[in-house]
Design a protein around this motif. Sequence first.
Motif, PDB file in Angstrom:
ATOM      1  N   LYS A   1      -8.325  10.750   9.506  1.00 39.66           N
ATOM      2  CA  LYS A   1      -9.169   9.718  10.119  1.00 39.66           C
ATOM      3  C   LYS A   1      -9.742   8.760   9.082  1.00 39.66           C
ATOM      4  O   LYS A   1     -10.008   7.602   9.384  1.00 39.66           O
ATOM      5  N   SER A   2      -9.979   9.255   7.865  1.00 32.61           N
ATOM      6  CA  SER A   2     -10.523   8.433   6.785  1.00 32.61           C
ATOM      7  C   SER A   2     -10.088   9.032   5.452  1.00 32.61           C
ATOM      8  O   SER A   2      -9.623  10.176   5.394  1.00 32.61           O
ATOM      9  N   MET A   3     -10.264   8.265   4.397  1.00 37.55           N
ATOM     10  CA  MET A   3      -9.935   8.766   3.060  1.00 37.55           C
ATOM     11  C   MET A   3     -10.782   9.990   2.722  1.00 37.55           C
ATOM     12  O   MET A   3     -10.291  10.926   2.093  1.00 37.55           O
ATOM     13  N   GLU A   4     -12.048   9.986   3.143  1.00 39.68           N
ATOM     14  CA  GLU A   4     -12.916  11.130   2.849  1.00 39.68           C
ATOM     15  C   GLU A   4     -12.324  12.422   3.411  1.00 39.68           C
ATOM     16  O   GLU A   4     -12.346  13.457   2.746  1.00 39.68           O
ATOM     17  N   TRP A   5     -11.792  12.363   4.633  1.00 44.18           N
ATOM     18  CA  TRP A   5     -11.189  13.556   5.237  1.00 44.18           C
ATOM     19  C   TRP A   5      -9.909  13.947   4.489  1.00 44.18           C
ATOM     20  O   TRP A   5      -9.610  15.127   4.322  1.00 44.18           O
TER      21      TRP A   5
ATOM     22  N   GLY B   1     -10.643  16.515  10.480  1.00 47.16           N
ATOM     23  CA  GLY B   1     -10.413  15.100  10.228  1.00 47.16           C
ATOM     24  C   GLY B   1      -8.963  14.682  10.278  1.00 47.16           C
ATOM     25  O   GLY B   1      -8.642  13.515  10.067  1.00 47.16           O
ATOM     26  N   GLU B   2      -8.074  15.606  10.579  1.00 42.19           N
ATOM     27  CA  GLU B   2      -6.650  15.297  10.651  1.00 42.19           C
ATOM     28  C   GLU B   2      -6.327  14.557  11.954  1.00 42.19           C
ATOM     29  O   GLU B   2      -6.860  14.882  13.005  1.00 42.19           O
ATOM     30  N   VAL B   3      -5.458  13.553  11.862  1.00 47.08           N
ATOM     31  CA  VAL B   3      -4.975  12.839  13.044  1.00 47.08           C
ATOM     32  C   VAL B   3      -3.785  13.622  13.592  1.00 47.08           C
ATOM     33  O   VAL B   3      -2.825  13.888  12.861  1.00 47.08           O
ATOM     34  N   ARG B   4      -3.882  14.000  14.861  1.00 50.33           N
ATOM     35  CA  ARG B   4      -2.805  14.769  15.476  1.00 50.33           C
ATOM     36  C   ARG B   4      -2.418  14.130  16.792  1.00 50.33           C
ATOM     37  O   ARG B   4      -3.290  13.831  17.591  1.00 50.33           O
ATOM     38  N   PRO B   5      -1.149  13.910  17.009  1.00 53.20           N
ATOM     39  CA  PRO B   5      -0.069  14.165  16.038  1.00 53.20           C
ATOM     40  C   PRO B   5      -0.001  13.048  14.997  1.00 53.20           C
ATOM     41  O   PRO B   5      -0.362  11.908  15.271  1.00 53.20           O
TER      42      PRO B   5
ATOM     43  N   GLY C   1     -15.583  13.416   0.118  1.00 54.24           N
ATOM     44  CA  GLY C   1     -14.614  14.452   0.470  1.00 54.24           C
ATOM     45  C   GLY C   1     -15.027  15.812  -0.065  1.00 54.24           C
ATOM     46  O   GLY C   1     -14.894  16.828   0.610  1.00 54.24           O
ATOM     47  N   PHE C   2     -15.554  15.826  -1.296  1.00 55.73           N
ATOM     48  CA  PHE C   2     -16.021  17.083  -1.866  1.00 55.73           C
ATOM     49  C   PHE C   2     -17.183  17.621  -1.023  1.00 55.73           C
ATOM     50  O   PHE C   2     -17.215  18.807  -0.683  1.00 55.73           O
ATOM     51  N   ASP C   3     -18.126  16.743  -0.686  1.00 54.06           N
ATOM     52  CA  ASP C   3     -19.275  17.161   0.142  1.00 54.06           C
ATOM     53  C   ASP C   3     -18.794  17.737   1.474  1.00 54.06           C
ATOM     54  O   ASP C   3     -19.298  18.777   1.915  1.00 54.06           O
TER      55      ASP C   3
ATOM     56  N   MET D   1       0.851  -1.181   0.000  1.00 44.65           N
ATOM     57  CA  MET D   1       0.000   0.000   0.000  1.00 44.65           C
ATOM     58  C   MET D   1       0.895   1.243   0.000  1.00 44.65           C
ATOM     59  O   MET D   1       1.894   1.290   0.696  1.00 44.65           O
ATOM     60  N   SER D   2       0.508   2.250  -0.763  1.00 43.16           N
ATOM     61  CA  SER D   2       1.302   3.477  -0.823  1.00 43.16           C
ATOM     62  C   SER D   2       1.226   4.231   0.507  1.00 43.16           C
ATOM     63  O   SER D   2       0.293   4.060   1.295  1.00 43.16           O
ATOM     64  N   ARG D   3       2.191   5.059   0.726  1.00 39.22           N
ATOM     65  CA  ARG D   3       2.248   5.868   1.946  1.00 39.22           C
ATOM     66  C   ARG D   3       1.012   6.745   2.073  1.00 39.22           C
ATOM     67  O   ARG D   3       0.438   6.893   3.151  1.00 39.22           O
ATOM     68  N   GLY D   4       0.594   7.358   0.961  1.00 40.55           N
ATOM     69  CA  GLY D   4      -0.584   8.223   0.980  1.00 40.55           C
ATOM     70  C   GLY D   4      -1.841   7.479   1.390  1.00 40.55           C
ATOM     71  O   GLY D   4      -2.641   7.985   2.181  1.00 40.55           O
ATOM     72  N   LEU D   5      -2.013   6.277   0.870  1.00 39.51           N
ATOM     73  CA  LEU D   5      -3.193   5.492   1.232  1.00 39.51           C
ATOM     74  C   LEU D   5      -3.094   4.995   2.669  1.00 39.51           C
ATOM     75  O   LEU D   5      -4.084   4.997   3.406  1.00 39.51           O
ATOM     76  N   ASP D   6      -1.911   4.596   3.077  1.00 40.91           N
ATOM     77  CA  ASP D   6      -1.706   4.141   4.448  1.00 40.91           C
ATOM     78  C   ASP D   6      -2.031   5.258   5.447  1.00 40.91           C
ATOM     79  O   ASP D   6      -2.598   5.015   6.510  1.00 40.91           O
ATOM     80  N   ASN D   7      -1.689   6.485   5.094  1.00 41.44           N
ATOM     81  CA  ASN D   7      -1.954   7.651   5.956  1.00 41.44           C
ATOM     82  C   ASN D   7      -3.359   8.205   5.762  1.00 41.44           C
ATOM     83  O   ASN D   7      -3.735   9.176   6.427  1.00 41.44           O
ATOM     84  N   ARG D   8      -4.136   7.617   4.833  1.00 41.30           N
ATOM     85  CA  ARG D   8      -5.445   8.150   4.452  1.00 41.30           C
ATOM     86  C   ARG D   8      -5.290   9.622   4.030  1.00 41.30           C
ATOM     87  O   ARG D   8      -6.105  10.472   4.320  1.00 41.30           O
ATOM     88  N   ASN D   9      -4.185   9.874   3.351  1.00 37.83           N
ATOM     89  CA  ASN D   9      -3.804  11.186   2.842  1.00 37.83           C
ATOM     90  C   ASN D   9      -3.506  11.011   1.355  1.00 37.83           C
ATOM     91  O   ASN D   9      -2.350  10.984   0.941  1.00 37.83           O
ATOM     92  N   PRO D  10      -4.565  10.853   0.526  1.00 40.94           N
ATOM     93  CA  PRO D  10      -4.361  10.515  -0.881  1.00 40.94           C
ATOM     94  C   PRO D  10      -3.634  11.576  -1.690  1.00 40.94           C
ATOM     95  O   PRO D  10      -3.146  11.294  -2.783  1.00 40.94           O
ATOM     96  N   GLY D  11      -3.522  12.778  -1.160  1.00 38.37           N
ATOM     97  CA  GLY D  11      -2.795  13.829  -1.844  1.00 38.37           C
ATOM     98  C   GLY D  11      -1.377  13.993  -1.341  1.00 38.37           C
ATOM     99  O   GLY D  11      -0.647  14.866  -1.797  1.00 38.37           O
ATOM    100  N   ASN D  12      -0.973  13.153  -0.392  1.00 33.07           N
ATOM    101  CA  ASN D  12       0.356  13.260   0.210  1.00 33.07           C
ATOM    102  C   ASN D  12       0.653  14.693   0.649  1.00 33.07           C
ATOM    103  O   ASN D  12       1.694  15.262   0.318  1.00 33.07           O
ATOM    104  N   ILE D  13      -0.270  15.263   1.395  1.00 32.60           N
ATOM    105  CA  ILE D  13      -0.102  16.626   1.912  1.00 32.60           C
ATOM    106  C   ILE D  13       0.922  16.571   3.045  1.00 32.60           C
ATOM    107  O   ILE D  13       0.786  15.798   3.991  1.00 32.60           O
ATOM    108  N   ARG D  14       1.928  17.411   2.923  1.00 34.03           N
ATOM    109  CA  ARG D  14       3.004  17.440   3.916  1.00 34.03           C
ATOM    110  C   ARG D  14       2.536  18.049   5.232  1.00 34.03           C
ATOM    111  O   ARG D  14       1.626  18.870   5.263  1.00 34.03           O
TER     112      ARG D  14
END
Length: 133
Positions: free
Chosen positions: A36-40, A22-26, A127-129, A1-14
Amino acid sequence: MSRGLDNRNPGNIRRSGVRYRGEVRPSRDADFKQFKSMEWGYRAMFVLLDTYRRRYGLDTVRKMISRYAPPSENDTARYVRTVCEMTGIAPDEKINTRCRATMVPLVSAMSYVENGVAARRDEVERGFDLSME
């Protein structure tokens, strides 16, 4: 699985000082945000691209991706070409970041470039919604 998918961050936002709903912190990833999810994660991409348009006047695929995936880190020309081929949007065509019919395919294509697999349309649409709430 790619890093982006593993992080539920499909855009690989730094990781940055910007906080998204919806961000997991830290984040457990030293370099990239986690959600928290791909939608977020998709929501964050929509919000970021809308910010590019509103705050910086980046209103085309070429302008947005040149900032999102700069040549110092990416093959930006290939990224732009792939997204444009997948969406049918011309590189310098002005886009409305609030238009579902434009943005869902655009973000889906960007997710494909970032992760190497097709995005699930239902997750991108949710995600758009979320970005419009």
